[in-house]
Each structure stands twice: as structure tokens, then as C-alpha cells.
Design a protein around this motif. Structure first.
Motif, PDB file in Angstrom:
ATOM      1  N   SER A 101       0.854  -1.188   0.000  1.00 39.90           N
ATOM      2  CA  SER A 101       0.000   0.000   0.000  1.00 39.90           C
ATOM      3  C   SER A 101       0.887   1.234   0.000  1.00 39.90           C
ATOM      4  CB  SER A 101      -0.909   0.021   1.235  1.00 39.90           C
ATOM      5  OG  SER A 101      -0.136   0.210   2.409  1.00 39.90           O
ATOM      6  N   GLN A 102       0.284   2.370  -0.292  1.00 41.86           N
ATOM      7  CA  GLN A 102       1.039   3.627  -0.252  1.00 41.86           C
ATOM      8  C   GLN A 102       1.624   3.858   1.132  1.00 41.86           C
ATOM      9  OE1 GLN A 102      -0.509   7.312  -2.164  1.00 41.86           O
ATOM     10  NE2 GLN A 102      -0.475   8.168  -0.100  1.00 41.86           N
ATOM     11  N   ALA A 143       7.602   2.001  -5.238  1.00 36.34           N
ATOM     12  CA  ALA A 143       7.653   2.063  -3.774  1.00 36.34           C
ATOM     13  C   ALA A 143       8.691   3.082  -3.312  1.00 36.34           C
ATOM     14  CB  ALA A 143       7.973   0.684  -3.206  1.00 36.34           C
ATOM     15  N   CYS A 149       4.696   1.842   1.881  1.00 37.30           N
ATOM     16  CA  CYS A 149       5.887   2.224   1.114  1.00 37.30           C
ATOM     17  C   CYS A 149       6.856   3.073   1.928  1.00 37.30           C
ATOM     18  CB  CYS A 149       5.488   2.968  -0.157  1.00 37.30           C
ATOM     19  SG  CYS A 149       4.802   1.899  -1.444  1.00 37.30           S
ATOM     20  N   ILE A 170       3.741  -3.660  -4.703  1.00 37.64           N
ATOM     21  CA  ILE A 170       4.040  -2.481  -5.513  1.00 37.64           C
ATOM     22  C   ILE A 170       5.463  -2.626  -6.050  1.00 37.64           C
ATOM     23  CG2 ILE A 170       4.385   0.024  -5.416  1.00 37.64           C
ATOM     24  CD1 ILE A 170       2.252   0.051  -3.171  1.00 37.64           C
TER      25      ILE A 170
END
Length: 263
Positions: A143-144, A230, A147, A225
Motif C-alpha cells: 500500500s502507499q 515504492a 511504502c 508495488i
């Protein structure tokens, strides 16, 4: 934090989002103590309080070879700035009249001493952090939010029991390296930052990311990701401005509900 960095992350006009700067180290000390007390209130709000476990520290702005820590056995939800205790790297209480958790000293003193750029350290036996730490594996970029920890956290896999000796604390400090966090296998999470705000926010987000990965792994195969994406996300989400900024909405909430931590 430069004005250019702030402008890169915002649009429009209004009050500048940036950490305060102090010319007077005594004003910095007061600010840091109040933020540290607020961080404990935040930990209580998130349920990161459990018995005698858990501690957050901040390097003293006046005497940097000392740090402020919570007194033993005072519930996080009750902590005020005036309750905090100042300890040096040799284990001497230099200000305050309360006992301090020996494990807090063993871990935090070594991190502060080994990493001069780290001003704050947060550690607790949070539910999801503790569960994830039992796996002995790193967080994945799923997920963001996750990261920010990509290539930015360590896994310390040499659990030696309750940390009572400086040698164990030093090994944890060494494993941290230049990262913003460490997963202490069979123990819990540890996060750091250039401010209390950052260290506290990093911990909250890391515990949430542990929860997310536990859920995702239980449901099926993780879709990661790409590393280059990332890394790009990490440049923003792990920046000094964003990690500090992540704490500000929570601080406003704490301040509006009960500002007694400032005392």
C-alpha cells in the motif's frame, strides 16, 4: 524543511505546515516535553498501553546527552509534561523523582547514543505489531502507507528476553542502522524520528501496516508495488515534513479533548 519541499507537497495559501524552530534551547525543551506527553496520550488512545510495557523518549535540547522518558507505572492517558523524567546515558536520573523502566533505559539510551540524528524513539507492545513481529519478516510494499517503510526498516531477529542489559540495547540500536523503524522479532515495534511527532506517527502507521499485511496474507497472495514505485512513494511519505505532519491532526484532537498534558 525547505520552503521548496513544502511547496512541492501543497497547493493554495494559508498557514505554513512546518515544524517550529526555536532559537532558545529551553523553549525547545518545553516544546519537546509537551509533545512527548501528547504522544503518550496518543498511544493510550490507540490502545498501545499495556501494563508496564512501552516507552517513548526525546533527546533533551539543552543537554543532548540526556533524554526524557515516561515514569514507571503511570498510565499513558494521565501523563503530563511535568511527570517526565530526564535520564543520562549512564543510567542516572538527572531530573524528576520517579522510577524509570530499566528496559526503556537499556534500549533508548543505546539508540540515542548511537544515532545522534535521532531525537525521538517510540516502542510499545502493540497488538498488531506484536503479532506481526512473531513472523520474523519485513513489511511488504502492499500500500502507499507501507511504502514509507520500504527499504527503511530492519528486522531484529535475536530476541534475548526482556531487555535488561545494555548489550541487548546496543544490538537493537546497531540493527536499526539508518532506518526509521525496526521490527523486534517476538517483541514488538520500534520507530524513530527527528521529532517526537515523527516517531509517534511512524509507530501508529507501522502498527496499522502490520495489521493490513496480516489481513492481506490471511486472505491470499500479496500483490506488491513495484520497487521503483515504492521508492518514489517513500521519498514523499517518509520525508521529514510528512512524518512530522502526520502527527499534527492527532495533536489537534488531543489538544481539543484534554490539554492537561501541557502542564
Amino acid at each position: 524543511m525547505s520552503e521548496a519541499a513544502i511547496n512541492n507537497l501543497t497547493i493554495g495559501t494559508g498557514a505554513t505546515l512546518a515544524p517550529p524552530q526555536f532559537d532558545d534551547p529551553y523553549q525547545q525543551r518545553l516544546h519537546d516535553k509537551q509533545r512527548l506527553a501528547a504522544a503518550f496520550r496518543a498511544f493510550a488512545l490507540y490502545g498501545f498501553d499495556e501494563g508496564l510495557a512501552g516507552h517513548i523518549t526525546v533527546r533533551d535540547a539543552v543537554e543532548p546527552e540526556t533524554f526524557w522518558v515516561n515514569p514507571l507505572a503511570l498510565h499513558f492517558s494521565l501523563i503530563k509534561a511535568s511527570h517526565l523524567v530526564r535520564v543520562d546515558h549512564h543510567g542516572n536520573v538527572v531530573e524528576g523523582d520517579a522510577m524509570v523502566n530499566k528496559a526503556a533505559f537499556a534500549i533508548h539510551s543505546r539508540v540515542h547514543q548511537s544515532h545522534p540524528s535521532i531525537n525521538a524513539v517510540a516502542h510499545s507492545h502493540s497488538r498488531y505489531g506484536r503479532a506481526f513481529a512473531a513472523l520474523g519478516q519485513p513489511l511488504q510494499p502492499i500500500s502507499q502507507d507501507a511504502c514509507m517503510f520500504f527499504e527503511n526498516h530492519a528486522v531484529y531477529d535475536d530476541f534475548g528476553g526482556v531487555v535488561m542489559e545494555l548489550d541487548e540495547g546496543q544490538r537493537i540500536a546497531n540493527s536499526l542502522g539508518a532506518n526509521c523503524a525496526a521490527i523486534l522479532q517476538n517483541h514488538g515495534l520500534l520507530t524513530v524520528g527527528s521529532s517526537v511527532d515523527a516517531a509517534c506517527a511512524n509507530f501508529i502507521i507501522m502498527d496499522s501496516c502490520c495489521h493490513s499485511q496480516l489481513l492481506a496474507q490471511a486472505a491470499g497472495e500479496l500483490k506488491l508495488i513495484r520497487p521503483e514505485v515504492a521508492r518514489q512513494a517513500k521519498q514523499i511519505t517518509a520525508s521529514e515534513l510528512v512524518t512530522w505532519g502526520n502527527f499534527q491532526p492527532l495533536y489537534q484532537k488531543l489538544l481539543s479533548q484534554d490539554a492537561s498534558f501541557l502542564d
